[in-house]
Design an enzyme around this catalytic site. Sequence first.
Site, PDB file in Angstrom:
ATOM      1  CB  SER A  22      -0.933   0.003   1.220  1.00  0.00           C
ATOM      2  OG  SER A  22      -1.862  -1.054   1.153  1.00  0.00           O
ATOM      3  N   GLY A  79      -5.988  -2.915  -8.288  1.00  0.00           N
ATOM      4  CA  GLY A  79      -7.123  -2.023  -8.070  1.00  0.00           C
ATOM      5  C   GLY A  79      -6.699  -0.665  -7.544  1.00  0.00           C
ATOM      6  NE  ARG A 107     -11.002  -5.292  -6.711  1.00  0.00           N
ATOM      7  CZ  ARG A 107      -9.913  -5.059  -5.970  1.00  0.00           C
ATOM      8  NH1 ARG A 107      -8.743  -5.531  -6.365  1.00  0.00           N
ATOM      9  NH2 ARG A 107      -9.997  -4.361  -4.863  1.00  0.00           N
ATOM     10  CG  ASP A 300      -6.559  -6.037   2.476  1.00  0.00           C
ATOM     11  OD1 ASP A 300      -7.584  -6.271   1.808  1.00  0.00           O
ATOM     12  OD2 ASP A 300      -5.704  -5.197   2.129  1.00  0.00           O
ATOM     13  CE  LYS A 327     -10.770  -4.908   0.215  1.00  0.00           C
ATOM     14  NZ  LYS A 327      -9.929  -3.689   0.104  1.00  0.00           N
ATOM     15  NE  ARG A 374      -4.476  -8.437   1.333  1.00  0.00           N
ATOM     16  CZ  ARG A 374      -3.301  -8.009   1.792  1.00  0.00           C
ATOM     17  NH1 ARG A 374      -2.705  -8.643   2.781  1.00  0.00           N
ATOM     18  NH2 ARG A 374      -2.723  -6.937   1.270  1.00  0.00           N
TER      19      ARG A 374
END
Length: 417
Positions: A22, A79, A107, A300, A327, A374
């Site tokens: 991030s 994304g 998405r 997340d 997600k 994830r």
Amino acid sequence: MNLSISPARYLQGRIHLPASKSYTIRAFIIAARGGVSQIKHASDSEDALIAAKIAKKLSSLPPVGRVREGGIFSVGESGTTLRFLLPLLALYTHKAKVVGQGTLVGRPNRHLCETLRRQGMDIRGRGEKESVPIVFNGGALSGGRVLVDGSLSSQFISALLIALPTLKRDSRIVLTGREMVSQDYIRMTIQILARAGIVIRRVSSREYYVKGGQKYKGLKNFQVPPDDGLAAFAMGAASLLPSDVLLQGNWDKGLIQSDGQIFEFLRRMGVKFEKTSRAVKIKGPFNLKGGVFSLKNCPDLVPIMSVLALFAKGKTKLIGIHHARAKESDRISDLRKELLKVGARVTETNNALTIDPRASYKKGKLLDSHHDHRLAMAFTVLGLKIGCRVKGIESSHKSYPAFVSDMKTLGLSAVAS
């Protein structure tokens, strides 16, 4: 690719945690806006490499005025990069097309595209969700009062915060929608913007003031911190098994991470560990406790928290997670579907997951990651405990290319096929 995982008896060793995806993406895009930046310890994940490519392309465009044709911007499955790019198109080009692939297709981007159209951009995505490809056919950002729905993704707000400061006109970003999600990610964006000389004033949880006419001064020397959300997988594994694990990194107390809530969550579940600015040391296993956890600002963490909850005493309820459905996968329904295969008792609502632990689980089951990095990593942790096969383990490269290698360093025994 499938990964067949054998239950581990003991985890031991040290690994260097990967850099925050991030923060890396934010740093690359903000660096592209102007000034001199040197970004150290950047993530080498697939998403981060895509962001670096987009940043390089933006940096090559004229700093004053706009080129007529921006061409095609390919954002892969990222994304975050996609959302950050969309408002910037109006500052760099008169016409462009943004394409993506894999899990990014489908998405939603409607809330951001609607805001950009109200601002004056001629931009539209495919279908009702306005997914990729997204076409920009001219127009500009006008600033002023900017309304944006913040109930699905904070990335929409961060995108505007990055684009609006260089407009001539001041802006007020007003968040609409029933509830705001992932607000710590907005704080992350504001923190990096400040290091580039951009001032954002938070008026309230639903309003941000952006002064116009600001100039990006670059990030100078910016070191990306370790990724707390990715540390959660090794910490989760060490919590479930006999272990002596050291996770090394260089944390900056001045940089918030939404997924840093994993440390509080683990403590509440009964996990003990030592954390300094340079490392996390953990020796398991622990008798975990269930409870109610709000993941409104850290969706997340839903997959790894769900796996840990399978082995806790008492029920665990994860709440405030409706946005986890949008997600790389539906991280509520898809996750529940896979956990049911091992005999878990998991119930879902639109906004929550409830896990009622059992004494034992079915071993060796094939768990589909649904191309979600994830889910793949959380199922690997589950495999370390009970043994399983993970379908689509390569999706972990999206955020953590060295995941399997690092887990093998700690004691993972697995065979790819």
